[in-house]
Design a protein around this motif. Structure first.
Motif, PDB file in Angstrom:
ATOM      1  N   UNK A  17     -11.188  19.908  29.167  1.00 38.52           N
ATOM      2  CA  UNK A  17     -10.876  18.861  27.745  1.00 38.52           C
ATOM      3  C   UNK A  17     -12.190  18.409  28.274  1.00 38.52           C
ATOM      4  N   UNK A  18     -12.910  17.589  27.513  1.00 38.25           N
ATOM      5  CA  UNK A  18     -13.772  16.826  28.145  1.00 38.25           C
ATOM      6  C   UNK A  18     -13.906  16.040  28.294  1.00 38.25           C
ATOM      7  N   UNK A  19     -14.827  15.616  29.907  1.00 36.51           N
ATOM      8  CA  UNK A  19     -14.460  14.058  29.811  1.00 36.51           C
ATOM      9  C   UNK A  19     -15.910  13.062  29.912  1.00 36.51           C
ATOM     10  N   UNK A  20     -16.561  11.937  28.972  1.00 33.16           N
ATOM     11  CA  UNK A  20     -17.917  11.388  29.094  1.00 33.16           C
ATOM     12  C   UNK A  20     -17.735  10.683  30.434  1.00 33.16           C
ATOM     13  N   UNK A  21     -19.329  11.408  30.621  1.00 35.40           N
ATOM     14  CA  UNK A  21     -19.745  10.250  32.301  1.00 35.40           C
ATOM     15  C   UNK A  21     -21.241   9.688  31.007  1.00 35.40           C
ATOM     16  N   UNK A  22     -20.957   8.278  31.303  1.00 32.52           N
ATOM     17  CA  UNK A  22     -22.411   7.348  31.114  1.00 32.52           C
ATOM     18  C   UNK A  22     -23.071   7.393  31.903  1.00 32.52           C
ATOM     19  N   UNK A  23     -24.456   7.924  31.276  1.00 33.14           N
ATOM     20  CA  UNK A  23     -25.350   8.052  32.303  1.00 33.14           C
ATOM     21  C   UNK A  23     -26.471   6.420  32.528  1.00 33.14           C
ATOM     22  N   UNK A  24     -26.662   6.202  31.437  1.00 36.19           N
ATOM     23  CA  UNK A  24     -26.816   5.299  31.368  1.00 36.19           C
ATOM     24  C   UNK A  24     -28.551   4.974  31.522  1.00 36.19           C
ATOM     25  N   UNK A  25     -28.965   6.118  30.736  1.00 34.14           N
ATOM     26  CA  UNK A  25     -30.667   6.734  30.506  1.00 34.14           C
ATOM     27  C   UNK A  25     -31.288   6.534  29.457  1.00 34.14           C
ATOM     28  N   UNK A  26     -32.154   5.803  29.569  1.00 32.04           N
ATOM     29  CA  UNK A  26     -33.087   5.948  28.316  1.00 32.04           C
ATOM     30  C   UNK A  26     -34.102   7.078  27.635  1.00 32.04           C
ATOM     31  N   UNK A  27     -33.574   8.348  28.435  1.00 33.04           N
ATOM     32  CA  UNK A  27     -34.334   9.573  27.524  1.00 33.04           C
ATOM     33  C   UNK A  27     -33.236  10.694  28.110  1.00 33.04           C
ATOM     34  N   UNK A  28     -33.677  11.628  27.566  1.00 30.34           N
ATOM     35  CA  UNK A  28     -32.912  12.825  27.598  1.00 30.34           C
ATOM     36  C   UNK A  28     -32.776  12.813  28.893  1.00 30.34           C
ATOM     37  N   UNK A  29     -31.500  13.808  28.876  1.00 28.47           N
ATOM     38  CA  UNK A  29     -31.284  14.885  30.079  1.00 28.47           C
ATOM     39  C   UNK A  29     -32.084  15.683  30.737  1.00 28.47           C
ATOM     40  N   UNK A  30     -32.850  16.504  31.825  1.00 29.29           N
ATOM     41  CA  UNK A  30     -33.250  17.503  31.563  1.00 29.29           C
ATOM     42  C   UNK A  30     -32.798  18.780  32.572  1.00 29.29           C
ATOM     43  N   UNK A  31     -31.878  18.243  33.485  1.00 31.04           N
ATOM     44  CA  UNK A  31     -31.762  19.478  34.532  1.00 31.04           C
ATOM     45  C   UNK A  31     -29.391  18.897  34.884  1.00 31.04           C
ATOM     46  N   UNK A  32     -28.852  19.331  35.295  1.00 31.72           N
ATOM     47  CA  UNK A  32     -27.566  19.447  35.782  1.00 31.72           C
ATOM     48  C   UNK A  32     -27.523  20.435  37.432  1.00 31.72           C
ATOM     49  N   UNK A  33     -26.725  19.517  38.426  1.00 34.04           N
ATOM     50  CA  UNK A  33     -26.000  20.472  38.289  1.00 34.04           C
ATOM     51  C   UNK A  33     -25.200  19.739  39.671  1.00 34.04           C
ATOM     52  N   UNK A  34     -24.048  20.838  39.910  1.00 36.44           N
ATOM     53  CA  UNK A  34     -22.602  20.113  40.794  1.00 36.44           C
ATOM     54  C   UNK A  34     -23.615  20.072  42.240  1.00 36.44           C
ATOM     55  N   UNK A  35     -22.744  19.309  43.329  1.00 35.51           N
ATOM     56  CA  UNK A  35     -22.935  20.014  44.292  1.00 35.51           C
ATOM     57  C   UNK A  35     -22.407  20.446  45.248  1.00 35.51           C
ATOM     58  N   UNK A  36     -22.142  20.781  46.482  1.00 32.03           N
ATOM     59  CA  UNK A  36     -22.130  22.339  47.189  1.00 32.03           C
ATOM     60  C   UNK A  36     -20.205  21.937  47.443  1.00 32.03           C
ATOM     61  N   UNK A  37     -19.702  20.885  47.160  1.00 31.37           N
ATOM     62  CA  UNK A  37     -18.596  20.404  47.694  1.00 31.37           C
ATOM     63  C   UNK A  37     -17.878  19.795  46.525  1.00 31.37           C
TER      64      UNK A  37
END
Lengths: 301, 153
Positions: A17-37
């Protein structure tokens, strides 16, 4: 669409099930990474800012906090430090930076380290490295977090040790630029990119040296030179070529490699034993690093 | 038909100048040569060439190029110095000279070769001979670094 989604697996119903996260950016997202924990993730974007997103249980909502200064152009790659409190980014303004991303809201108690000699608050710039002219395509902390390596578009490979932040070891390679890298162990890493082939580099106290190309060339069946007369005439007739070679590539990937990830690690040493690469040729290739090291003649990592 | 049909003046507006987020290169002071050093170097190189010490002349000419200098004539002067050295080499000696250079000097030489292709295309044949040997040593990476260079040698 300038948003991020966090997918949660619903056990009873058996779907994500997807859950939206509002990033509040005005350009495209380019990269995403979960933290080690895995309690937060970082999103790099073309809006010249880094969003660190964490879950707020009170409001049942993912909150994003921005790091903006002094990033001046699109962020191309992000990597988390193993301690969960530092994040490194590479961006199109030719710089590689390290920021503090410790969040009071999540009860972070960061320790001081070589990267962060005194306790800083969220978003403080801890280190900035210049690559002269190249966009930084890939950045990664070593497994212990003490070293940071990045590859840039000016065909260079750079490593810095947190013990001595002023000394950056650079290798100006004679290949086409790399676009991604992966630390195999504390003292070696693999880089791959427009060369279509992963290369292994070793890091010592004196600097970085190129060790080997990891794609052992396949023996073409029939051999390159021993072309039969019939085949030669045919080639001349159909393709207008009188010699062999020219159009085929002799590496496993036939186009730029865009991503390299660890697949499995040696449980004793923590070093990478298998890794995968994917590229613009649509191939996903799994490499057995242990087997490669023996065939390439005693590579030590 | 809309009103503003005839004038296409709006197409000549530089949109980037109005963009407040536009990226600008840092105008930093770098340790590159100024005008005096370039002239000094030109004299030294001429001296070495008169003594037929072509390899040393090449190394000297490639040292510390005036990359950050805003004065185009200074850059032009340094370029002339380098070209005079390249001209003085016999085809057979190029190999040995290139083998002597380290990676940074190879990159600088490559930048001058490409500048030569644009500025003096009539000399392209001799420049191409150099280009072939430099690529053999510097590889495609040195060409990439020429393309990526923002400040211009």
């Amino acid at each position: 669409d300038r948003n991020a989604y966090v997918w949660n697996y619903q056990e009873q119903d058996g779907y994500w099930k997807p859950c939206l996260v509002l990033l509040r950016i005005n350009r495209a997202a380019t990269f995403v990474r979960w933290s080690p924990l895995e309690d937060r993730f970082a999103v790099g974007s073309g809006a010249r800012l880094l969003s660190i997103c964490y879950f707020d249980p009170e409001h049942n909502w993912w909150v994003s906090k921005h790091i903006k200064k002094p990033i001046r152009s699109t962020i191309l790659c992000v990597d988390w430090h193993p301690s969960n409190h530092l994040v490194a980014i590479g961006s199109c303004d030719f710089k590689c930076r390290v920021f503090c991303s410790a969040l009071k809201e999540l009860g972070d108690k960061p320790q001081t380290s070589n990267w962060m000699p005194k306790l800083n608050k969220f978003g403080t710039l801890l280190a900035e490295f210049d690559t002269n002219n190249g966009w930084v395509h890939g950045v990664q902390f070593s497994p212990s977090g003490n070293q940071l390596a990045w590859v840039a578009h000016d065909s260079s490979v750079n490593v810095v040790n947190s013990a001595n932040l002023t000394k950056v070891h650079t290798v100006l390679t004679s290949n086409l630029p790399y676009s991604c890298l992966l630390w195999m162990s504390e003292s070696s890493f693999a880089a791959a990119g427009f060369n279509y082939c992963p290369d292994l580099y070793t890091v010592t106290a004196d600097g970085v040296t190129f060790t080997a190309k990891m794609d052992v060339k396949k023996e073409k069946s029939g051999g390159g030179a021993a072309m039969s007369a019939m085949a030669r005439f045919q080639k001349l007739d159909v393709q207008g070529q009188s010699e062999t070679g020219g159009t085929t590539v002799d590496t496993t990937h036939e186009n730029c490699i865009t991503e390299i990830r660890a697949l499995s690690r040696n449980p004793a040493t923590g070093a990478v034993s298998k890794f995968s690469t994917s590229g613009k040729d649509g191939r996903l290739v799994i490499w057995n690093f242990d087997a490669l090291s023996s065939s390439l003649g005693g590579l030590k990592i | 038909m809309s009103k503003n049909v005839n004038s296409t003046q709006f197409r000549t507006v530089d949109v980037d100048a109005y963009d407040e987020d536009n990226y600008e290169d840092d105008a930093r002071e770098t340790g590159d040569s100024g005008a005096a050093e370039v002239t000094e170097r030109a004299n030294q190189v001429r001296g070495l060439l008169n003594q037929l010490k072509t390899k040393e002349a090449l190394k000297m000419a490639l040292k510390n190029p005036p990359v950050g200098n805003k004065d185009a004539s200074v850059k032009e002067q340094n370029y002339e110095t380098v070209v005079s050295v390249l001209k003085s080499f016999k085809a057979a000696d190029i190999d040995a000279a290139v083998a002597d250079l380290d990676m940074v000097e190879i990159d600088i030489l490559m930048k001058y070769l490409y500048k030569g292709f644009t500025c003096s295309p009539d000399k392209a044949a001799s420049l191409l001979q150099w280009h072939e040997k430099v690529v053999a040593k510097g590889g495609l990476g040195s060409i990439v670094r020429v393309m990526v260079d923002r400040k211009g040698i």
